[in-house]
Design an enzyme around this catalytic site. Sequence first.
Site, PDB file in Angstrom:
ATOM      1  NE  ARG A 114      -3.566  -2.545   0.172  1.00 54.61           N
ATOM      2  CZ  ARG A 114      -3.200  -3.672  -0.444  1.00 54.61           C
ATOM      3  NH1 ARG A 114      -2.103  -3.691  -1.196  1.00 54.61           N
ATOM      4  NH2 ARG A 114      -3.932  -4.752  -0.343  1.00 54.61           N
ATOM      5  CB  SER A 118      -9.351  -1.807   3.962  1.00 57.15           C
ATOM      6  OG  SER A 118     -10.040  -2.921   3.446  1.00 57.15           O
ATOM      7  CD  GLU A 144      -5.421  -0.050   3.171  1.00 57.10           C
ATOM      8  OE1 GLU A 144      -5.939   0.408   2.129  1.00 57.10           O
ATOM      9  OE2 GLU A 144      -5.400  -1.256   3.428  1.00 57.10           O
TER      10      GLU A 144
END
Length: 354
Positions: free
Chosen positions: A168, A250, A350
């Site tokens: 990520r 998420s 995130e």
Amino acid sequence: MLVENNVALQPMNTFGIAARAQRLVRLRSVDDLLGLMASPDWRQPSAEHPVFVLGGGSNLVLTGDLKAVVLKVEIAGRRLVEETDKGWLVEAGGGEGWHDFVHWTLEQGWPGLENMALIPGTVGAAPVQNIGAYGVELQDRFHSLDAMDLETGRMFSLDAAQCGFGYRDSVFKHAPSDERSFGLKGRALITRVRFWLPKPWKPVLGYLDLERKMDETGIRQPDARQIFDWVVAIRRAKLPDPAVIGNAGSFFKNPTVTPEQCADIIARDPKVVHYPMDDGSIKLAAGWLIDACGWKGKTMGHAGVYDKQALVLVNRGDDEHPCTGGEVMTLAKAIQTSVYERFGIRLEPEPVVI
């Protein structure tokens, strides 16, 4: 190119957080971008003249109004660049919706992206986050991209190595720390992205949810479209539709630990969900850690934890009392503290928080 002032950003971020942009520029082609760079009103990005690039707003938490010039990327277009006996090279504009693009590739008979179905956001934002799901990350299919340097006005291209992909993570999430480092945070606007889809196609089925689908259906050798349909069904069962309940997908990254750390956690919590990685580390399911701390379904202010998936924070506000970015981050920090106190694991968000 369309320039708007004092624009509401609530419909442009999937969390539905109420905020406004002092100025927003819609860019629907590379020519629009070049025209903006040539405009006498354009100012090079700096602390005095901040610029923010906005895609689908799916990985974003706004903590207030934006004084920056917001560049809304709406560049469209999909095409097959090349086909060889080794694979397909496909390209999409930065403003294309990611899920629509994945679906389109399968409709054309070009498999390879199916595990990343239904991830919200745009194609241009996908490399920034190095999106991934169910055993496949963007870097596994990435070929190259085109972008504009907002400081110099020059177009450039990057391959996978130059993008510095991590979990990520990418070069687009880091600012240069000195003259020798290569960081593009706040500096690059991605216009087009290309993907290499190899032949022969091989399914990626190593995730528990997909194994369950194989057991439920009795299909042991699914094709790409079957995997696509399974992933869509799994995600819809677990994750809220942003059009119905505001969210940013998420909210925390799945943390990685050493085998020794994992063994210690398993000794205390045998049911912890974990996955061995190729580098020898162990990935823990952040959603399981949060759920184990009792957060599923809880609410603080107008921000809450989704009752079907603890990894997702949701908007519990309404038009009269909208959820704020501050409420979201207060909840996120409380969850981080709770998980650290129980497991000794620091969860990392995130989304981009601004």
